[in-house]
Motif scaffolding. Sequence first.
Motif, PDB file in Angstrom:
ATOM      1  N   PHE A 144       0.841  -1.205   0.000  1.00  0.00           N
ATOM      2  CA  PHE A 144       0.000   0.000   0.000  1.00  0.00           C
ATOM      3  C   PHE A 144       0.871   1.249   0.000  1.00  0.00           C
ATOM      4  O   PHE A 144       1.860   1.333   0.736  1.00  0.00           O
ATOM      5  CB  PHE A 144      -0.899   0.003   1.236  1.00  0.00           C
ATOM      6  CG  PHE A 144      -1.761   1.232   1.352  1.00  0.00           C
ATOM      7  CD1 PHE A 144      -2.785   1.469   0.456  1.00  0.00           C
ATOM      8  CD2 PHE A 144      -1.542   2.150   2.366  1.00  0.00           C
ATOM      9  CE1 PHE A 144      -3.584   2.603   0.568  1.00  0.00           C
ATOM     10  CE2 PHE A 144      -2.333   3.287   2.485  1.00  0.00           C
ATOM     11  CZ  PHE A 144      -3.351   3.508   1.585  1.00  0.00           C
ATOM     12  N   ILE A 145       0.515   2.211  -0.850  1.00  0.00           N
ATOM     13  CA  ILE A 145       1.183   3.521  -0.872  1.00  0.00           C
ATOM     14  C   ILE A 145       0.183   4.545  -0.352  1.00  0.00           C
ATOM     15  O   ILE A 145      -0.818   4.835  -1.020  1.00  0.00           O
ATOM     16  CB  ILE A 145       1.612   3.926  -2.301  1.00  0.00           C
ATOM     17  CG1 ILE A 145       2.314   2.770  -3.016  1.00  0.00           C
ATOM     18  CG2 ILE A 145       2.509   5.156  -2.256  1.00  0.00           C
ATOM     19  CD1 ILE A 145       2.554   3.042  -4.490  1.00  0.00           C
ATOM     20  N   PRO A 146       0.397   5.112   0.847  1.00  0.00           N
ATOM     21  CA  PRO A 146      -0.525   6.141   1.344  1.00  0.00           C
ATOM     22  C   PRO A 146      -0.571   7.331   0.376  1.00  0.00           C
ATOM     23  O   PRO A 146       0.424   7.645  -0.285  1.00  0.00           O
ATOM     24  CB  PRO A 146       0.099   6.545   2.690  1.00  0.00           C
ATOM     25  CG  PRO A 146       0.986   5.404   3.064  1.00  0.00           C
ATOM     26  CD  PRO A 146       1.498   4.839   1.781  1.00  0.00           C
ATOM     27  N   GLY A 147      -1.720   7.974   0.310  1.00  0.00           N
ATOM     28  CA  GLY A 147      -1.876   9.116  -0.592  1.00  0.00           C
ATOM     29  C   GLY A 147      -0.834  10.199  -0.365  1.00  0.00           C
ATOM     30  O   GLY A 147      -0.360  10.833  -1.312  1.00  0.00           O
ATOM     31  N   SER A 148      -0.451  10.417   0.894  1.00  0.00           N
ATOM     32  CA  SER A 148       0.532  11.451   1.201  1.00  0.00           C
ATOM     33  C   SER A 148       1.934  11.059   0.736  1.00  0.00           C
ATOM     34  O   SER A 148       2.840  11.889   0.753  1.00  0.00           O
ATOM     35  CB  SER A 148       0.546  11.719   2.710  1.00  0.00           C
ATOM     36  OG  SER A 148       0.805  10.534   3.427  1.00  0.00           O
ATOM     37  N   LEU A 180       4.644   1.321   1.427  1.00  0.00           N
ATOM     38  CA  LEU A 180       5.719   1.867   0.602  1.00  0.00           C
ATOM     39  C   LEU A 180       5.514   3.350   0.342  1.00  0.00           C
ATOM     40  O   LEU A 180       4.433   3.897   0.554  1.00  0.00           O
ATOM     41  CB  LEU A 180       5.799   1.110  -0.729  1.00  0.00           C
ATOM     42  CG  LEU A 180       5.980  -0.400  -0.587  1.00  0.00           C
ATOM     43  CD1 LEU A 180       4.707  -1.104  -1.002  1.00  0.00           C
ATOM     44  CD2 LEU A 180       7.155  -0.915  -1.380  1.00  0.00           C
ATOM     45  N   SER A 181       6.580   3.996  -0.156  1.00  0.00           N
ATOM     46  CA  SER A 181       6.530   5.429  -0.427  1.00  0.00           C
ATOM     47  C   SER A 181       7.090   5.733  -1.807  1.00  0.00           C
ATOM     48  O   SER A 181       8.229   5.389  -2.121  1.00  0.00           O
ATOM     49  CB  SER A 181       7.343   6.195   0.625  1.00  0.00           C
ATOM     50  OG  SER A 181       7.443   7.567   0.267  1.00  0.00           O
ATOM     51  N   HIS A 182       6.271   6.364  -2.631  1.00  0.00           N
ATOM     52  CA  HIS A 182       6.728   6.864  -3.924  1.00  0.00           C
ATOM     53  C   HIS A 182       7.488   8.175  -3.723  1.00  0.00           C
ATOM     54  O   HIS A 182       8.530   8.412  -4.329  1.00  0.00           O
ATOM     55  CB  HIS A 182       5.508   7.083  -4.833  1.00  0.00           C
ATOM     56  CG  HIS A 182       5.821   7.723  -6.137  1.00  0.00           C
ATOM     57  ND1 HIS A 182       5.135   8.821  -6.621  1.00  0.00           N
ATOM     58  CD2 HIS A 182       6.750   7.438  -7.067  1.00  0.00           C
ATOM     59  CE1 HIS A 182       5.633   9.172  -7.789  1.00  0.00           C
ATOM     60  NE2 HIS A 182       6.610   8.341  -8.092  1.00  0.00           N
ATOM     61  N   ARG A 183       6.973   8.998  -2.815  1.00  0.00           N
ATOM     62  CA  ARG A 183       7.601  10.296  -2.556  1.00  0.00           C
ATOM     63  C   ARG A 183       9.035  10.130  -2.077  1.00  0.00           C
ATOM     64  O   ARG A 183       9.938  10.829  -2.521  1.00  0.00           O
ATOM     65  CB  ARG A 183       6.779  11.063  -1.505  1.00  0.00           C
ATOM     66  CG  ARG A 183       7.401  12.387  -1.091  1.00  0.00           C
ATOM     67  CD  ARG A 183       6.483  13.145  -0.138  1.00  0.00           C
ATOM     68  NE  ARG A 183       6.177  12.380   1.037  1.00  0.00           N
ATOM     69  CZ  ARG A 183       6.995  12.255   2.090  1.00  0.00           C
ATOM     70  NH1 ARG A 183       8.185  12.824   2.071  1.00  0.00           N
ATOM     71  NH2 ARG A 183       6.628  11.562   3.139  1.00  0.00           N
ATOM     72  N   ALA A 338       3.885  12.248   6.577  1.00  0.00           N
ATOM     73  CA  ALA A 338       2.717  11.380   6.577  1.00  0.00           C
ATOM     74  C   ALA A 338       2.587  10.652   7.891  1.00  0.00           C
ATOM     75  O   ALA A 338       3.461   9.936   8.281  1.00  0.00           O
ATOM     76  CB  ALA A 338       2.824  10.358   5.459  1.00  0.00           C
ATOM     77  N   GLU A 339       1.469  10.879   8.581  1.00  0.00           N
ATOM     78  CA  GLU A 339       1.161  10.054   9.746  1.00  0.00           C
ATOM     79  C   GLU A 339       0.458   8.831   9.186  1.00  0.00           C
ATOM     80  O   GLU A 339      -0.752   8.756   9.121  1.00  0.00           O
ATOM     81  CB  GLU A 339       0.246  10.811  10.700  1.00  0.00           C
ATOM     82  CG  GLU A 339       0.928  11.922  11.443  1.00  0.00           C
ATOM     83  CD  GLU A 339       1.951  11.402  12.461  1.00  0.00           C
ATOM     84  OE1 GLU A 339       2.757  12.212  12.894  1.00  0.00           O
ATOM     85  OE2 GLU A 339       1.936  10.210  12.799  1.00  0.00           O
ATOM     86  N   ILE A 340       1.251   7.891   8.716  1.00  0.00           N
ATOM     87  CA  ILE A 340       0.677   6.844   7.875  1.00  0.00           C
ATOM     88  C   ILE A 340      -0.128   5.821   8.650  1.00  0.00           C
ATOM     89  O   ILE A 340      -0.805   5.009   8.057  1.00  0.00           O
ATOM     90  CB  ILE A 340       1.769   6.128   7.068  1.00  0.00           C
ATOM     91  CG1 ILE A 340       2.750   5.448   8.022  1.00  0.00           C
ATOM     92  CG2 ILE A 340       2.471   7.061   6.149  1.00  0.00           C
ATOM     93  CD1 ILE A 340       3.753   4.589   7.326  1.00  0.00           C
TER      94      ILE A 340
END
Length: 390
Positions: A144-148, A180-183, A338-340
């Motif tokens: 999962f990639i959080p929106g932030s 995961l993080s794209h940013r 991000a407070e993921i």
Amino acid sequence: MVNQNLTATEIGFTHEDFAALLDKYDYHFSPGDVVPGTVFSIEPRGALIDIGAKTAAYIPIQEMSINRVDSPEEVLQSNETREFFILTDENEDGQLTLSIRRIEYMRAWERVRQLQAEDATVRSGVFATNRGGALVRIEGLRGFIPGSHISTRKPKEELVGEDLPLKFLEVDEERNRLVLSHRRALVERKMNRLEVGEVVIGTVRGIKPYGAFIDIGGVSGLLHISEISHEHIDTPHSVFNVNDEVKVMIIDLDAERGRISLSTKQLEPEPGDMIKNRDLVYDKAEEMAAKYREQLLAKQQGATAAAAAPADAAPADAVAEEDIPPAAELEDEIPPAAEIEDEIPPAAEIEEVTPVVAEIQEEIPAATETEEEIPAATETKEEIPAAIEE
């Protein structure tokens, strides 16, 4: 003529002896064991496997792969020998249930843990989105990639099918979560070309009470309110507007957190120039940045000399602390990117994704239904999709 009326004593080998002999050479199998087996017979929705037990073991089609399988022949061939995971103990017919999927999961988790330990960047295509972010597959696990943590100007819905570079934020097999993080992947790539003390041109993309977010070449940096000017500012809105082009200096690069901290305060020739004469600040930006780098170097050399000096030696002269604010000074004021925790669906695996209501906590999207809609992970900690589905 042979006498056919021989007794068991005369033969010397009874049915009980034969059963005892079978037991002597029979293997004992337990759930959780990984054993070799040979495909004995392929059935419409499974296969019979010879693993050396009294009865052929059975593997159902849903246990044949980490991915969806429509036919056993996609995975197994007659007389093929491979490893199998013993899923359950013998049933009333003495038959064991096997799995290949569990072996693939164990190896997938081992692999992603290794990738996380190496701080590797991986690439994966988005196969679904929800209100909280996007879903990808890493080594067969659903991540999962959080929106932030999605750094793109495209709407999330348009990301389906797009291949993204990603960094690991959380790998938790026990809690069944892969985040995961794209940013962060983009920031790391950008950071490799950036330096503290460098002046860059960016665009104001967002303004919050605590500062302005500046886009610098596709990644976002934070210009904290305390780093806008030496003079007090009530709100960043009084200085900037969205889409303003600004010159800023990089004062901290935190690759682990994916943060870039920026400053215009350090570029002011005189305190308050960002409020009174912004053009002058931009004109003198490179000159002021050069002075900042000199002060930073002098401070670093002073720290090195102090560390090398005898214990009773006087400390080397240091640059005034107020001139070079360390990133840690702002730690309590800068909100995390991000407070993921509130945005993390579990990393469930299978192709289809549909919300399942009130199964685990409140709304945990299952991995075995349609990919139409996965509940948002941004509103409550009770909406988390999982990396695998037991």
